[in-house]
Write a protein that holds these residues in place. Structure first.
Motif, PDB file in Angstrom:
ATOM      1  N   TRP A  71     -28.290  -3.929  -4.831  1.00  0.00           N
ATOM      2  CA  TRP A  71     -28.300  -5.098  -5.711  1.00  0.00           C
ATOM      3  C   TRP A  71     -28.884  -6.315  -5.011  1.00  0.00           C
ATOM      4  CZ3 TRP A  71     -28.232  -5.224 -10.658  1.00  0.00           C
ATOM      5  CH2 TRP A  71     -27.560  -4.240 -11.386  1.00  0.00           C
ATOM      6  N   ARG A  72     -28.687  -6.395  -3.703  1.00  0.00           N
ATOM      7  CA  ARG A  72     -29.230  -7.508  -2.933  1.00  0.00           C
ATOM      8  C   ARG A  72     -30.759  -7.496  -2.975  1.00  0.00           C
ATOM      9  NH1 ARG A  72     -27.554 -10.999   1.071  1.00  0.00           N
ATOM     10  NH2 ARG A  72     -29.122 -11.516   2.654  1.00  0.00           N
ATOM     11  N   VAL A  73     -31.338  -6.299  -2.839  1.00  0.00           N
ATOM     12  CA  VAL A  73     -32.793  -6.161  -2.883  1.00  0.00           C
ATOM     13  C   VAL A  73     -33.317  -6.482  -4.280  1.00  0.00           C
ATOM     14  CG1 VAL A  73     -34.703  -4.513  -2.711  1.00  0.00           C
ATOM     15  CG2 VAL A  73     -32.893  -4.498  -0.996  1.00  0.00           C
ATOM     16  N   VAL A  74     -32.589  -6.043  -5.312  1.00  0.00           N
ATOM     17  CA  VAL A  74     -32.996  -6.317  -6.694  1.00  0.00           C
ATOM     18  C   VAL A  74     -32.999  -7.822  -6.965  1.00  0.00           C
ATOM     19  CG1 VAL A  74     -32.367  -6.037  -9.126  1.00  0.00           C
ATOM     20  CG2 VAL A  74     -32.246  -4.077  -7.571  1.00  0.00           C
ATOM     21  N   VAL A  75     -31.949  -8.520  -6.518  1.00  0.00           N
ATOM     22  CA  VAL A  75     -31.865  -9.970  -6.729  1.00  0.00           C
ATOM     23  C   VAL A  75     -32.977 -10.688  -5.969  1.00  0.00           C
ATOM     24  CG1 VAL A  75     -30.460 -12.025  -6.308  1.00  0.00           C
ATOM     25  CG2 VAL A  75     -29.392  -9.955  -7.214  1.00  0.00           C
ATOM     26  N   LEU A  76     -33.209 -10.280  -4.717  1.00  0.00           N
ATOM     27  CA  LEU A  76     -34.292 -10.874  -3.931  1.00  0.00           C
ATOM     28  C   LEU A  76     -35.648 -10.626  -4.587  1.00  0.00           C
ATOM     29  CD1 LEU A  76     -33.463 -10.269  -0.145  1.00  0.00           C
ATOM     30  CD2 LEU A  76     -33.952 -12.457  -1.247  1.00  0.00           C
ATOM     31  N   SER A  77     -35.837  -9.417  -5.128  1.00  0.00           N
ATOM     32  CA  SER A  77     -37.087  -9.090  -5.808  1.00  0.00           C
ATOM     33  C   SER A  77     -37.270  -9.953  -7.052  1.00  0.00           C
ATOM     34  CB  SER A  77     -37.116  -7.610  -6.200  1.00  0.00           C
ATOM     35  OG  SER A  77     -37.036  -6.777  -5.065  1.00  0.00           O
ATOM     36  N   PHE A  78     -36.178 -10.210  -7.758  1.00  0.00           N
ATOM     37  CA  PHE A  78     -36.240 -11.057  -8.950  1.00  0.00           C
ATOM     38  C   PHE A  78     -36.677 -12.481  -8.575  1.00  0.00           C
ATOM     39  CE2 PHE A  78     -34.456 -14.062 -11.974  1.00  0.00           C
ATOM     40  CZ  PHE A  78     -34.820 -13.500 -13.196  1.00  0.00           C
ATOM     41  N   ILE A  79     -36.071 -13.027  -7.508  1.00  0.00           N
ATOM     42  CA  ILE A  79     -36.413 -14.382  -7.067  1.00  0.00           C
ATOM     43  C   ILE A  79     -37.848 -14.430  -6.548  1.00  0.00           C
ATOM     44  CG2 ILE A  79     -35.814 -16.247  -5.484  1.00  0.00           C
ATOM     45  CD1 ILE A  79     -32.940 -15.218  -5.524  1.00  0.00           C
ATOM     46  N   CYS A  80     -38.265 -13.374  -5.816  1.00  0.00           N
ATOM     47  CA  CYS A  80     -39.646 -13.315  -5.321  1.00  0.00           C
ATOM     48  C   CYS A  80     -40.631 -13.202  -6.476  1.00  0.00           C
ATOM     49  CB  CYS A  80     -39.809 -12.123  -4.372  1.00  0.00           C
ATOM     50  SG  CYS A  80     -39.111 -12.385  -2.733  1.00  0.00           S
ATOM     51  N   ILE A 199     -41.566 -17.524   2.359  1.00  0.00           N
ATOM     52  CA  ILE A 199     -40.329 -17.541   3.147  1.00  0.00           C
ATOM     53  C   ILE A 199     -39.388 -16.440   2.663  1.00  0.00           C
ATOM     54  CG2 ILE A 199     -38.350 -18.921   3.858  1.00  0.00           C
ATOM     55  CD1 ILE A 199     -40.992 -20.001   4.917  1.00  0.00           C
ATOM     56  N   LEU A 200     -39.240 -16.357   1.340  1.00  0.00           N
ATOM     57  CA  LEU A 200     -38.351 -15.348   0.755  1.00  0.00           C
ATOM     58  C   LEU A 200     -38.881 -13.930   0.970  1.00  0.00           C
ATOM     59  CD1 LEU A 200     -37.539 -17.169  -2.600  1.00  0.00           C
ATOM     60  CD2 LEU A 200     -35.985 -16.858  -0.666  1.00  0.00           C
ATOM     61  N   GLN A 201     -40.209 -13.784   0.931  1.00  0.00           N
ATOM     62  CA  GLN A 201     -40.819 -12.477   1.112  1.00  0.00           C
ATOM     63  C   GLN A 201     -40.555 -11.936   2.506  1.00  0.00           C
ATOM     64  OE1 GLN A 201     -42.180 -10.647  -1.196  1.00  0.00           O
ATOM     65  NE2 GLN A 201     -42.787  -8.975   0.143  1.00  0.00           N
ATOM     66  N   ALA A 202     -40.521 -12.836   3.491  1.00  0.00           N
ATOM     67  CA  ALA A 202     -40.203 -12.418   4.859  1.00  0.00           C
ATOM     68  C   ALA A 202     -38.798 -11.830   4.920  1.00  0.00           C
ATOM     69  CB  ALA A 202     -40.330 -13.610   5.806  1.00  0.00           C
ATOM     70  N   LYS A 203     -37.883 -12.426   4.178  1.00  0.00           N
ATOM     71  CA  LYS A 203     -36.505 -11.930   4.127  1.00  0.00           C
ATOM     72  C   LYS A 203     -36.441 -10.588   3.407  1.00  0.00           C
ATOM     73  CE  LYS A 203     -31.823 -13.638   3.294  1.00  0.00           C
ATOM     74  NZ  LYS A 203     -31.491 -13.567   4.721  1.00  0.00           N
ATOM     75  N   LEU A 204     -37.188 -10.470   2.290  1.00  0.00           N
ATOM     76  CA  LEU A 204     -37.201  -9.217   1.530  1.00  0.00           C
ATOM     77  C   LEU A 204     -37.791  -8.081   2.357  1.00  0.00           C
ATOM     78  CD1 LEU A 204     -36.787  -7.660  -1.115  1.00  0.00           C
ATOM     79  CD2 LEU A 204     -39.030  -8.481  -1.863  1.00  0.00           C
ATOM     80  N   SER A 205     -38.818  -8.388   3.147  1.00  0.00           N
ATOM     81  CA  SER A 205     -39.456  -7.353   3.967  1.00  0.00           C
ATOM     82  C   SER A 205     -38.493  -6.772   4.993  1.00  0.00           C
ATOM     83  CB  SER A 205     -40.681  -7.934   4.682  1.00  0.00           C
ATOM     84  OG  SER A 205     -41.651  -8.353   3.749  1.00  0.00           O
ATOM     85  N   LYS A 206     -37.573  -7.600   5.485  1.00  0.00           N
ATOM     86  CA  LYS A 206     -36.563  -7.101   6.420  1.00  0.00           C
ATOM     87  C   LYS A 206     -35.507  -6.269   5.699  1.00  0.00           C
ATOM     88  CE  LYS A 206     -37.016 -10.860   9.782  1.00  0.00           C
ATOM     89  NZ  LYS A 206     -36.318 -11.986  10.479  1.00  0.00           N
ATOM     90  N   GLU A 207     -35.146  -6.710   4.498  1.00  0.00           N
ATOM     91  CA  GLU A 207     -34.121  -5.996   3.728  1.00  0.00           C
ATOM     92  C   GLU A 207     -34.653  -4.656   3.190  1.00  0.00           C
ATOM     93  OE1 GLU A 207     -30.936  -6.897   2.826  1.00  0.00           O
ATOM     94  OE2 GLU A 207     -30.880  -8.835   3.857  1.00  0.00           O
ATOM     95  N   TYR A 208     -35.922  -4.645   2.803  1.00  0.00           N
ATOM     96  CA  TYR A 208     -36.515  -3.465   2.150  1.00  0.00           C
ATOM     97  C   TYR A 208     -37.944  -3.296   2.652  1.00  0.00           C
ATOM     98  CZ  TYR A 208     -36.981  -0.075  -1.679  1.00  0.00           C
ATOM     99  OH  TYR A 208     -37.135   1.072  -2.429  1.00  0.00           O
TER     100      TYR A 208
END
Length: 355
Positions: A71-80, A199-208
């Motif tokens: 769910w964390r990845v889904v939420v981050l993907s939504f914001i990205c 900035i957010l994409q860098a975080k998403l890349s680490k998560e997924y």
């Protein structure tokens, strides 16, 4: 030897193609908007076509290594998807409609400086003001802001090197100062939103860490958001969504499949081969291509204020990139010294060696 030279030149040639294709996006955007296509519908179709292209690609390339979505990845993907897709693109096209393709493209060179500012705020970057590299990044940021202000507030004389005539020229010539100011605000806001996405994409890349899959998911999110946004703003008429064999279909296929799909893969390959700094250096090339094509195809005029502002923004871009590159090289050198120091035998090691 010849093969090595060819391999070294491939990333350069690929980045030139990427920037030319990205420049074309600004032209087809302007053509579609001038043809009366709803901007929000255009953005929705772009990400719909991009999703249709990238989803199968992601499935076949990463199906064996990809982990389950959380769910964390889904939420981050939504914001990205919101910051890097639907919101950023809607702001950008709205600004492009009120100004010109050249003007809107010039503002995108602000993104590295804005990203640097946001990275400072979120503590992804540090400002070593006493170092030359830190001063270069700060000076580059100020140059970029000064260039953006010059673009917005000063028009200046017409310096178009040739005199082209088209049906778009009259509309451009009658654009009011109010529209130019509002268009500037929208384009610059798009840069801030897009920089936040980086900035957010860098975080998403680490998560997924699955590039194709995360990009495909982001495009799907952008599609859903863009469709919802279009339906909320008087785009419920079916006629606005109808595509024929015209410039509207060309714009969504070109921007969705070629720019967001094929060129994204090529750009990823270049970044993997030569790094993100190498890819960033080619950004001003898009401004040059757009300036020429928009004048020839759209009849847009190049003014002194736009040219001077673009020069300041590009100078600021290179100052920020140079400072960042210098810091990266310094860190790499320090890491190398640490590794070499660990590998070298110490005095105690020499004393333990048998005679």
């Amino acid at each position: 030897m010849g093969g090595g030279g060819d391999d070294a030149g491939k990333p350069v040639a690929a980045m030139v193609v990427v920037q030319v294709v990205f420049a074309g996006v600004n032209i087809v955007y302007k053509l579609a908007v001038s043809d009366g296509m709803d901007m929000r519908v255009l953005v929705a179709y772009r990400y719909l076509f991009a999703s249709a292209f990238l989803a199968p690609l992601a499935y076949f390339i990463e199906r064996r290594n990809r982990t389950k979505l959380t769910w964390r990845v889904v939420v981050l993907s939504f914001i990205c998807g919101l910051t890097g897709g639907s919101l950023a693109q809607n702001l950008y096209i709205s600004g492009l409609k009120l100004t010109s393709a050249t003007f809107a493209t010039a503002t995108t060179n602000l993104i590295p400086a804005v990203t640097f500012l946001l990275a400072l705020i979120f503590r992804y970057e540090r400002l070593a003001i006493r170092t030359f590299s830190g001063q270069a990044k700060l000076a580059g940021t100020f140059l970029g802001v000064a260039g953006a202000m010059l673009l917005t507030l000063y028009k200046g004389a017409d310096i178009t090197p040739w005199h082209s005539r088209s049906r778009h020229h009259a509309a451009e010539a009658e654009a009011e100062a109010t529209n130019r100011a509002m268009g500037s605000l929208l384009c610059i806001s798009s840069c801030f939103i897009y920089a936040l996405w980086l900035i957010l994409q860098a975080k998403l890349s680490k998560e997924y860490p699955f590039h194709y899959s995360s990009t495909a998911i982001m495009c799907v999110m952008s599609t859903l958001q863009s469709v919802a946004l279009a339906l909320c703003y008087d785009s419920r008429d079916v006629a606005r969504w109808r595509l024929g064999l015209d410039v509207r279909l060309l714009s969504v296929v070109y921007s969705g499949v070629l720019a967001s799909g094929v060129m994204l893969v090529v750009l990823s390959w270049c970044v993997k081969r030569r790094g993100p700094l190498f890819a960033s250096v080619f950004n001003p090339l898009m401004l040059l291509v757009v300036a020429v094509l928009s004048s020839l195809l759209l009849g847009e005029r190049l003014h002194l204020g736009s040219a001077l502002g673009a020069v300041l923004i590009v100078m600021g871009l290179y100052a920020v990139l140079w400072g960042k590159g210098r810091e990266t090289n310094k860190v790499a050198d320090e890491d190398a010294k640490v590794v070499v120091g660990d590998l070298l035998p110490t005095t105690a090691d020499h004393q333990q060696q048998p005679e």
